[in-house]
Scaffold this active site. Sequence first.
Site, PDB file in Angstrom:
ATOM      1  N   SER A 117       0.685  -1.131   0.041  1.00 13.90           N
ATOM      2  CA  SER A 117       0.076  -0.058   0.050  1.00 13.90           C
ATOM      3  C   SER A 117       0.782   1.220   0.066  1.00 13.90           C
ATOM      4  CB  SER A 117      -0.957   0.128   1.224  1.00 13.90           C
ATOM      5  OG  SER A 117      -1.457   1.491   1.557  1.00 13.90           O
ATOM      6  N   TYR A 141      -2.719  -0.176  10.174  1.00  7.53           N
ATOM      7  CA  TYR A 141      -2.915  -1.088   8.834  1.00  7.53           C
ATOM      8  C   TYR A 141      -1.786  -0.691   7.904  1.00  7.53           C
ATOM      9  CZ  TYR A 141      -3.881  -0.941   3.908  1.00  7.53           C
ATOM     10  OH  TYR A 141      -3.714  -1.262   2.680  1.00  7.53           O
ATOM     11  N   LYS A 145       1.565  -3.279   6.701  1.00  7.35           N
ATOM     12  CA  LYS A 145       2.036  -3.476   5.101  1.00  7.35           C
ATOM     13  C   LYS A 145       3.400  -3.341   5.459  1.00  7.35           C
ATOM     14  CE  LYS A 145      -1.879  -4.302   3.015  1.00  7.35           C
ATOM     15  NZ  LYS A 145      -1.989  -5.678   2.344  1.00  7.35           N
TER      16      LYS A 145
END
Length: 329
Positions: A117, A141, A145
């Site tokens: 991401s 989040y 990643k």
Amino acid sequence: MKALITGGAGYIGSTVATACIEAGIETVVLDDLSTGRPEFGEGRNLYVGDIADRALVERIAAEHPDIDVVVHCAARIVVPESMEDPLGYYDTNVGKTVILLNNLRRVGIVRVVFSSSAAVYFGEGGEGVDEAAPLAPSSPYATSKAMVENILADAARAGDVRAISLRYFNPIGADPRLRTGLQNPTPSHALGRIMQARAAGEPFTITGTDWETRDGTGLRDYIHVWDLALAHVAAVQRFDEVATASDPYQVINIGTGDGVTVRELVAAFERVTDQPMPVIEADRRPGDQAGAYAIVARAASVLGWRSERSVDDGVRDALAWAEKLNTLG
């Protein structure tokens, strides 16, 4: 060729599977269906279960010994939710990925294309970023990643895997033929919230209007999900040229190369619907960033890939898919 797609019954994974099939790449789908839709796995060798289930991965490998590559799309992806449940996000996105990689290594599958991401980047000014730009994930989040990227890089250096991390910018839209799309009827991203506001007959709330961007609102690189899927096809097809034995870990931005502010996204929505979209302004949310857009020269040179679809195309296909999703239940 044959690809195992984890999370292949979800939004990104199912679209990737469709694009792979159209390119002549056979698919196997592994999804726990916690958010995915079972019909997205129909005719695609769907296995329902957890990516950390060793016996299931061994069964898949035994029944499909010709799997060439894993496209790892399985993850929890909602930024505000990750702020509330960081341990859950690290467990699912990082812990289970480590188990998956160990199990893949045991069965001899060493090629991995990872769904990463652009949230890993430092994005305070709405500027363009290339793959060497500073990283500063601002949510659990995004950190999850970045952590998986580090794990893949270390594992690649140790000879355990070869891997390509595709740093997605902001997917919108749906399969243009409406075979698959966003399975969540109430997504938290900006376009989803605009669509929900329109459906409710309410103004759309712009969260954060004091960013250092051209109009003060957050800026994102909105890439059509079908273009994103085609980037995966290119990564699978060119895997051995990109992640070589001597240079086994690669990072590639996947975006349009252009930034769109929230106000400009609202304007695109108004163009597509031919109706005004009232807005109100509010403070930033925890974990928000001004954003960034992709510098995509590497994707063009290494994968031979560029995006082709516009933001308006993405809005149009998202609206068409939302209408279809209402009939699917």
